[in-house]
Structures are given as C-alpha cells and as structure tokens.
Design a protein around this motif. Structure first.
Motif, PDB file in Angstrom:
ATOM      1  N   MET A   1      10.573   7.261   4.138  1.00  0.00           N
ATOM      2  CA  MET A   1      10.803   7.690   5.505  1.00  0.00           C
ATOM      3  C   MET A   1      10.798   6.400   6.540  1.00  0.00           C
ATOM      4  N   VAL A   2       9.679   5.670   6.460  1.00  0.00           N
ATOM      5  CA  VAL A   2       9.390   4.712   7.190  1.00  0.00           C
ATOM      6  C   VAL A   2       9.771   3.443   6.197  1.00  0.00           C
ATOM      7  N   ALA A   3      10.721   2.585   6.510  1.00  0.00           N
ATOM      8  CA  ALA A   3      11.130   1.610   5.591  1.00  0.00           C
ATOM      9  C   ALA A   3      10.238   0.408   5.466  1.00  0.00           C
ATOM     10  N   LEU A   4      10.085  -0.254   4.163  1.00  0.00           N
ATOM     11  CA  LEU A   4       9.070  -1.159   4.016  1.00  0.00           C
ATOM     12  C   LEU A   4       9.421  -2.136   5.073  1.00  0.00           C
ATOM     13  N   ALA A   5      10.500  -2.641   5.583  1.00  0.00           N
ATOM     14  CA  ALA A   5      10.504  -3.576   6.754  1.00  0.00           C
ATOM     15  C   ALA A   5      10.126  -3.285   7.901  1.00  0.00           C
ATOM     16  N   GLU A   6      10.381  -1.816   8.093  1.00  0.00           N
ATOM     17  CA  GLU A   6       9.825  -1.318   9.571  1.00  0.00           C
ATOM     18  C   GLU A   6       8.244  -1.416   9.558  1.00  0.00           C
ATOM     19  N   ALA A   7       7.739  -1.028   8.372  1.00  0.00           N
ATOM     20  CA  ALA A   7       6.349  -1.038   8.266  1.00  0.00           C
ATOM     21  C   ALA A   7       5.774  -2.270   8.535  1.00  0.00           C
ATOM     22  N   TRP A   8       6.458  -3.567   7.876  1.00  0.00           N
ATOM     23  CA  TRP A   8       5.986  -4.591   7.989  1.00  0.00           C
ATOM     24  C   TRP A   8       5.938  -5.192   9.622  1.00  0.00           C
ATOM     25  N   ARG A   9       6.740  -4.553  10.224  1.00  0.00           N
ATOM     26  CA  ARG A   9       6.997  -5.396  11.702  1.00  0.00           C
ATOM     27  C   ARG A   9       6.062  -4.186  12.437  1.00  0.00           C
ATOM     28  N   SER A  10       5.628  -3.243  11.993  1.00  0.00           N
ATOM     29  CA  SER A  10       4.483  -2.451  12.846  1.00  0.00           C
ATOM     30  C   SER A  10       3.054  -2.348  12.379  1.00  0.00           C
ATOM     31  N   GLY A  11       2.734  -3.291  11.566  1.00  0.00           N
ATOM     32  CA  GLY A  11       1.483  -3.598  11.200  1.00  0.00           C
ATOM     33  C   GLY A  11       1.210  -3.800   9.968  1.00  0.00           C
ATOM     34  N   ALA A  12       1.992  -3.724   8.838  1.00  0.00           N
ATOM     35  CA  ALA A  12       1.750  -3.757   7.594  1.00  0.00           C
ATOM     36  C   ALA A  12       1.633  -5.245   6.956  1.00  0.00           C
ATOM     37  N   ARG A  13       2.114  -6.232   7.963  1.00  0.00           N
ATOM     38  CA  ARG A  13       2.260  -7.655   7.404  1.00  0.00           C
ATOM     39  C   ARG A  13       0.678  -7.904   7.203  1.00  0.00           C
ATOM     40  N   SER A  14      -0.322  -7.179   7.825  1.00  0.00           N
ATOM     41  CA  SER A  14      -1.747  -7.712   7.861  1.00  0.00           C
ATOM     42  C   SER A  14      -2.521  -6.783   6.619  1.00  0.00           C
ATOM     43  N   TRP A  15      -1.580  -6.021   6.113  1.00  0.00           N
ATOM     44  CA  TRP A  15      -2.322  -4.952   5.198  1.00  0.00           C
ATOM     45  C   TRP A  15      -2.585  -5.942   3.891  1.00  0.00           C
ATOM     46  N   THR A  16      -3.386  -5.580   2.926  1.00  0.00           N
ATOM     47  CA  THR A  16      -3.482  -6.055   1.272  1.00  0.00           C
ATOM     48  C   THR A  16      -2.413  -5.788   0.567  1.00  0.00           C
ATOM     49  N   THR A  17      -2.074  -6.235  -0.530  1.00  0.00           N
ATOM     50  CA  THR A  17      -1.230  -5.856  -1.393  1.00  0.00           C
ATOM     51  C   THR A  17      -1.461  -4.432  -1.973  1.00  0.00           C
TER      52      THR A  17
END
Length: 209
Positions: free
Chosen positions: A118-134
């Motif tokens: 629903m929320v694409a992986l790339a969209e999540a990355w741009r919205s904060g997921a870049r700081s998440w753990t694997t």
C-alpha cells in the motif's frame, strides 16, 4: 408515484448488490479504521519535505520472507486473497481466482497478480524508513497484520509505482475511500511522514468518503 419510488429503491438496491457481491466473496487484508479515527490519525501525521532516494534499494527491505514451511509472504497473501486457491509442493499457486479491488478485475492466473505494498517501499524510504533497521524494514515489507499488502492486477500496480495519493489513486472509484484510509493507517502505524501535497490530497479524498 409510491410504486415508482419502491421500484426505484429496489433497482438501486439491486445495483448495489451487483457492485459489492463479487468482491465480497473474496478475502482481503485486515480493514483500516473508519473515517473518524482515520481523520485523527491523519491530523497526527508529521508533515515534512519528502526525502531523497539516495541509498535506497529494494534489497534493504527483505520481502517475501518465509511464513511457514515452503510458503513465503507473497504465496500466503495470494492464498488469503484468492478463492479456491490450490498450491503445489513448493507452495506456488497453480489455480484459483483473484479479485483486484484497484480496478475490479478478476484473474485466474497468479502470474497476473502483484502483491502491492500500500505504501511502496521507496515511498517509505523517502518518508522515514531510511533510518530504520533492517529488521524494521523487513517487518514493514511483509506486514500481513495491517492493510499494507493487497493482491492486485499487475499492470495497475506497475502504473502506481511508488506514487503517493497526490499523484495516483486506484482507477476504481468505489475503492478509493478504502485506499486512502489504508494509506493513512500504514503511515500512522509506522510513524512515517507525509509531504504537504500528499496531506492535502489525503484530506480531500477522506472528506469525500
């Protein structure tokens, strides 16, 4: 006059039945919250400028992880969302039917179905997921407990890509309220940000529900 009204009402009911009967026979992800709760969640989302895709890779969101035995997330969702699904010894779907709520089409081959985030992986990355753990990104990419994963027509999913609702909504208008509620639910659950254009589109779409 009264008879005309009754006939019209029956006609309207019959039409509604026609529209909802087909998808009702199929399973779906857990439903998102209703409009009132969704509006509160939307108001609580932090508005921020969308980040860049620098450093992004789908491999940073390990997806279709094993669920049980030979079955991974994709195969499990296909079985959840389909009807009369039969699988082989490797858990691959060999027969069944799948209804795509994005465009209202029904398919008989699993190869015609994508499992959409629903929320694409790339969209999540741009919205904060870049700081998440694997580990956090893996949980997000394989989340069957929320309205994050949907079985949909492959080329419709490809048309969506990583666009947010300011740039893309499903072609089937009857699903757009569920779509926007699901989008907000996922962003809220994972504390992801929204940009100003996205917030404006979500607000407008939710009001129209």
């Amino acid at each position: 006059m009264r008879r005309t009204v009754i006939v019209a009402a029956l006609g309207s009911a019959a039409l509604t039945s026609t529209l909802v009967a087909a998808p009702a026979a199929y399973a779906a992800p857990p439903p998102p919250p209703g409009k009132a709760v969704t509006a509160k969640h939307l108001a609580s989302l932090r508005v921020a400028k969308e980040g860049s895709l620098t450093g992004y890779s789908r491999s940073k969101f390990p997806h279709w992880s094993t669920v049980k035995g030979a079955c991974n997330t994709r195969e499990t969702v296909l079985k959840r969302d389909g009807r009369n699904v039969r699988v082989n010894s490797k858990c691959a779907a060999v027969s069944g039917t799948w209804y795509s709520p994005y465009d209202g089409r029904t398919w008989r081959k699993a190869s015609d179905i994508d499992i959409d985030h629903m929320v694409a992986l790339a969209e999540a990355w741009r919205s904060g997921a870049r700081s998440w753990t694997t580990r956090q990104r893996t949980a997000f990419a394989n989340d069957r407990a929320s309205s994050q994963l949907w079985s949909v027509t492959d080329n419709v999913n490809q048309a969506k890509g990583d666009k947010d609702p300011a740039k893309w909504v499903p072609p089937r208008a009857a699903f757009r309220c569920t779509y926007v509620r699901s989008w907000i639910d996922v962003k809220w659950r994972y504390k992801l940000t929204v940009d100003s254009a996205e917030k404006k589109a979500l607000t407008r779409l939710l009001r129209s529900c």
